[in-house]
Design a protein around this motif. Structure first.
Motif, PDB file in Angstrom:
ATOM      1  N   GLU A  27      -3.819  11.758  20.058  1.00 49.39           N
ATOM      2  CA  GLU A  27      -2.387  11.630  19.751  1.00 49.39           C
ATOM      3  C   GLU A  27      -2.049  12.196  18.369  1.00 49.39           C
ATOM      4  OE1 GLU A  27      -1.549   7.448  20.166  1.00 49.39           O
ATOM      5  OE2 GLU A  27      -1.684   7.524  22.363  1.00 49.39           O
ATOM      6  N   GLY A  28      -3.055  12.615  17.607  1.00 42.49           N
ATOM      7  CA  GLY A  28      -2.830  13.145  16.268  1.00 42.49           C
ATOM      8  C   GLY A  28      -2.541  12.088  15.223  1.00 42.49           C
ATOM      9  N   GLN A  29      -2.799  10.826  15.563  1.00 38.66           N
ATOM     10  CA  GLN A  29      -2.419   9.746  14.645  1.00 38.66           C
ATOM     11  C   GLN A  29      -3.297   9.657  13.398  1.00 38.66           C
ATOM     12  OE1 GLN A  29      -0.694   6.102  15.822  1.00 38.66           O
ATOM     13  NE2 GLN A  29      -0.676   6.654  17.990  1.00 38.66           N
ATOM     14  N   TYR A  30      -4.524  10.196  13.449  1.00 35.87           N
ATOM     15  CA  TYR A  30      -5.396  10.143  12.279  1.00 35.87           C
ATOM     16  C   TYR A  30      -5.180  11.333  11.339  1.00 35.87           C
ATOM     17  CZ  TYR A  30      -8.319   6.299  14.071  1.00 35.87           C
ATOM     18  OH  TYR A  30      -8.793   5.083  14.501  1.00 35.87           O
ATOM     19  N   ASP A  31      -4.460  12.353  11.771  1.00 36.64           N
ATOM     20  CA  ASP A  31      -4.258  13.539  10.940  1.00 36.64           C
ATOM     21  C   ASP A  31      -3.491  13.176   9.667  1.00 36.64           C
ATOM     22  OD1 ASP A  31      -5.495  14.823  13.044  1.00 36.64           O
ATOM     23  OD2 ASP A  31      -3.713  15.922  13.692  1.00 36.64           O
ATOM     24  N   ASN A  32      -4.026  13.596   8.527  1.00 30.84           N
ATOM     25  CA  ASN A  32      -3.437  13.397   7.202  1.00 30.84           C
ATOM     26  C   ASN A  32      -3.469  11.942   6.729  1.00 30.84           C
ATOM     27  OD1 ASN A  32      -2.335  14.589   4.848  1.00 30.84           O
ATOM     28  ND2 ASN A  32      -0.313  13.843   5.403  1.00 30.84           N
ATOM     29  N   VAL A  33      -4.263  11.097   7.347  1.00 30.88           N
ATOM     30  CA  VAL A  33      -4.350   9.688   6.937  1.00 30.88           C
ATOM     31  C   VAL A  33      -5.339   9.553   5.775  1.00 30.88           C
ATOM     32  CG1 VAL A  33      -5.034   7.366   7.682  1.00 30.88           C
ATOM     33  CG2 VAL A  33      -3.623   8.798   9.162  1.00 30.88           C
ATOM     34  N   ALA A  34      -4.944   8.781   4.767  1.00 27.74           N
ATOM     35  CA  ALA A  34      -5.710   8.624   3.529  1.00 27.74           C
ATOM     36  C   ALA A  34      -6.923   7.701   3.697  1.00 27.74           C
ATOM     37  CB  ALA A  34      -4.804   8.055   2.435  1.00 27.74           C
ATOM     38  N   PHE A  35      -7.934   7.965   2.859  1.00 24.71           N
ATOM     39  CA  PHE A  35      -9.031   7.017   2.637  1.00 24.71           C
ATOM     40  C   PHE A  35      -8.505   6.085   1.546  1.00 24.71           C
ATOM     41  CE2 PHE A  35     -11.353  10.374   4.688  1.00 24.71           C
ATOM     42  CZ  PHE A  35     -12.327   9.703   5.420  1.00 24.71           C
ATOM     43  N   HIS A  36      -8.078   4.881   1.948  1.00 24.34           N
ATOM     44  CA  HIS A  36      -7.374   3.981   1.042  1.00 24.34           C
ATOM     45  C   HIS A  36      -8.277   3.006   0.302  1.00 24.34           C
ATOM     46  CE1 HIS A  36      -7.525   1.761   4.874  1.00 24.34           C
ATOM     47  NE2 HIS A  36      -7.693   0.720   4.085  1.00 24.34           N
ATOM     48  N   ARG A  37      -9.523   2.892   0.729  1.00 23.91           N
ATOM     49  CA  ARG A  37     -10.458   1.951   0.089  1.00 23.91           C
ATOM     50  C   ARG A  37     -11.827   2.596   0.101  1.00 23.91           C
ATOM     51  NH1 ARG A  37     -13.011  -3.215   2.365  1.00 23.91           N
ATOM     52  NH2 ARG A  37     -13.572  -4.369   0.492  1.00 23.91           N
ATOM     53  N   VAL A  38     -12.261   3.041  -1.067  1.00 26.75           N
ATOM     54  CA  VAL A  38     -13.515   3.789  -1.167  1.00 26.75           C
ATOM     55  C   VAL A  38     -14.324   3.190  -2.313  1.00 26.75           C
ATOM     56  CG1 VAL A  38     -14.562   6.073  -1.361  1.00 26.75           C
ATOM     57  CG2 VAL A  38     -12.248   5.839  -0.386  1.00 26.75           C
ATOM     58  N   ILE A  39     -15.407   2.513  -1.956  1.00 28.93           N
ATOM     59  CA  ILE A  39     -16.192   1.753  -2.931  1.00 28.93           C
ATOM     60  C   ILE A  39     -17.576   2.380  -3.073  1.00 28.93           C
ATOM     61  CG2 ILE A  39     -17.135  -0.507  -3.515  1.00 28.93           C
ATOM     62  CD1 ILE A  39     -14.881  -1.712  -1.727  1.00 28.93           C
ATOM     63  N   GLU A  40     -17.881   2.816  -4.303  1.00 27.64           N
ATOM     64  CA  GLU A  40     -19.168   3.448  -4.607  1.00 27.64           C
ATOM     65  C   GLU A  40     -20.324   2.580  -4.113  1.00 27.64           C
ATOM     66  OE1 GLU A  40     -21.766   6.159  -5.610  1.00 27.64           O
ATOM     67  OE2 GLU A  40     -19.652   6.496  -6.064  1.00 27.64           O
ATOM     68  N   GLY A  41     -21.278   3.202  -3.436  1.00 28.36           N
ATOM     69  CA  GLY A  41     -22.458   2.504  -2.950  1.00 28.36           C
ATOM     70  C   GLY A  41     -22.212   1.628  -1.736  1.00 28.36           C
ATOM     71  N   PHE A  42     -20.968   1.567  -1.246  1.00 28.46           N
ATOM     72  CA  PHE A  42     -20.645   0.698  -0.120  1.00 28.46           C
ATOM     73  C   PHE A  42     -20.090   1.512   1.046  1.00 28.46           C
ATOM     74  CE2 PHE A  42     -17.613  -2.910   1.384  1.00 28.46           C
ATOM     75  CZ  PHE A  42     -18.472  -3.253   2.412  1.00 28.46           C
ATOM     76  N   MET A  43     -18.793   1.857   0.992  1.00 39.00           N
ATOM     77  CA  MET A  43     -18.199   2.534   2.140  1.00 39.00           C
ATOM     78  C   MET A  43     -16.877   3.201   1.790  1.00 39.00           C
ATOM     79  SD  MET A  43     -15.441   0.625   3.362  1.00 39.00           S
ATOM     80  CE  MET A  43     -14.710  -0.291   2.021  1.00 39.00           C
ATOM     81  N   ALA A  44     -16.405   4.070   2.720  1.00 40.76           N
ATOM     82  CA  ALA A  44     -15.094   4.716   2.640  1.00 40.76           C
ATOM     83  C   ALA A  44     -14.290   4.263   3.851  1.00 40.76           C
ATOM     84  CB  ALA A  44     -15.239   6.233   2.645  1.00 40.76           C
ATOM     85  N   GLN A  45     -13.123   3.652   3.604  1.00 37.61           N
ATOM     86  CA  GLN A  45     -12.296   3.106   4.687  1.00 37.61           C
ATOM     87  C   GLN A  45     -11.014   3.927   4.841  1.00 37.61           C
ATOM     88  OE1 GLN A  45     -11.870  -1.151   4.594  1.00 37.61           O
ATOM     89  NE2 GLN A  45     -10.041  -1.128   5.856  1.00 37.61           N
ATOM     90  N   THR A  46     -10.620   4.153   6.098  1.00 38.71           N
ATOM     91  CA  THR A  46      -9.431   4.919   6.441  1.00 38.71           C
ATOM     92  C   THR A  46      -8.891   4.407   7.776  1.00 38.71           C
ATOM     93  OG1 THR A  46      -8.543   7.167   6.709  1.00 38.71           O
ATOM     94  CG2 THR A  46     -10.755   6.760   7.604  1.00 38.71           C
ATOM     95  N   GLY A  47      -7.914   5.121   8.315  1.00 35.21           N
ATOM     96  CA  GLY A  47      -7.446   4.820   9.661  1.00 35.21           C
ATOM     97  C   GLY A  47      -6.202   3.969   9.761  1.00 35.21           C
ATOM     98  N   ASP A  48      -5.548   3.675   8.626  1.00 40.44           N
ATOM     99  CA  ASP A  48      -4.281   2.940   8.700  1.00 40.44           C
ATOM    100  C   ASP A  48      -3.196   3.943   9.095  1.00 40.44           C
ATOM    101  OD1 ASP A  48      -1.882   1.607   8.355  1.00 40.44           O
ATOM    102  OD2 ASP A  48      -2.460   0.648   6.472  1.00 40.44           O
ATOM    103  N   VAL A  49      -2.992   4.101  10.375  1.00 39.21           N
ATOM    104  CA  VAL A  49      -2.041   5.107  10.866  1.00 39.21           C
ATOM    105  C   VAL A  49      -0.596   4.704  10.597  1.00 39.21           C
ATOM    106  CG1 VAL A  49      -3.682   5.944  12.587  1.00 39.21           C
ATOM    107  CG2 VAL A  49      -2.000   4.240  13.265  1.00 39.21           C
ATOM    108  N   GLN A  50      -0.368   3.432  10.282  1.00 35.35           N
ATOM    109  CA  GLN A  50       0.983   2.956   9.975  1.00 35.35           C
ATOM    110  C   GLN A  50       1.413   3.361   8.565  1.00 35.35           C
ATOM    111  OE1 GLN A  50       1.394  -1.273  10.488  1.00 35.35           O
ATOM    112  NE2 GLN A  50       3.544  -1.290   9.925  1.00 35.35           N
ATOM    113  N   HIS A  51       0.487   3.281   7.599  1.00 34.55           N
ATOM    114  CA  HIS A  51       0.826   3.540   6.201  1.00 34.55           C
ATOM    115  C   HIS A  51       0.052   4.697   5.587  1.00 34.55           C
ATOM    116  CE1 HIS A  51       1.555  -0.898   6.641  1.00 34.55           C
ATOM    117  NE2 HIS A  51       2.735  -0.484   6.226  1.00 34.55           N
ATOM    118  N   GLY A  52      -1.051   5.080   6.154  1.00 33.85           N
ATOM    119  CA  GLY A  52      -1.984   5.986   5.484  1.00 33.85           C
ATOM    120  C   GLY A  52      -1.581   7.430   5.396  1.00 33.85           C
TER     121      GLY A  52
END
Length: 168
Positions: free
Chosen positions: A42-67
């Protein structure tokens, strides 16, 4: 270049540094894999930000509502939304949260995963049995490692484009 065994269950995510190839695990978490493919198509992930990225842990994305919003308000809201689809039931397995695995982000409710996901920078075994693992990076992990850190980052990296490999 990734050795793609099952193009229907492979996602290619274009980041600023290059492509990241993710092998989905439908035998382990069929509903999470189906949801990701649906949102990608559906193209919902296109241009969505990595909003929570913690060194040594993980990179989180996928908030299609706000990202995908450029303004500061929506970036501050990133991480609080999902898609317009119903939440998914947990599909916990014995697969460990190793470096490069894809996990379903959720609230305190184990059955609240929707569209957000994270990619583990390292082995995060303390998450085992608590978050659904439904994919793994098979090439391009160096591009994941280069994602700008922050919660949220001042200038977040984005998933520029996402495609299911069989559609490419």
């Amino acid at each position: 270049m990734a050795d793609i065994k099952d193009p229907e269950n492979t996602i290619i995510v274009t980041l600023k540094g290059g492509d990241v190839t993710i092998e989905l695990l439908p035998d382990v978490a069929p509903e999470h894999c189906a949801r990701m493919k649906e949102l990608v198509r559906e193209g919902q992930y296109d241009n969505v930000a990595f909003h929570r990225v913690i060194e040594g842990f993980m990179a989180q994305t996928g908030d299609v509502q706000h990202g995908d919003m450029e303004d500061g308000f929506n970036l501050r809201m990133a991480g609080t939304g999902g898609s317009d689809k119903p939440d998914l039931p947990a599909e916990f397995s014995k697969l460990p949260h190793d470096r490069g695995t894809l996990g379903a982000a959720r609230s305190a409710n184990p059955n609240s995963a929707n569209s957000q996901f994270f990619i583990n920078f390292s082995d995060n075994h303390f998450l085992n049995g608590q978050y659904t693992v439904y994919g793994r990076v098979i090439s391009g992990m160096e591009h994941v490692d280069a994602i700008t850190r922050g919660e949220p980052p001042a200038e977040p990296d984005r998933m520029i484009k996402c495609v299911v490999a069989s559609d490419a």
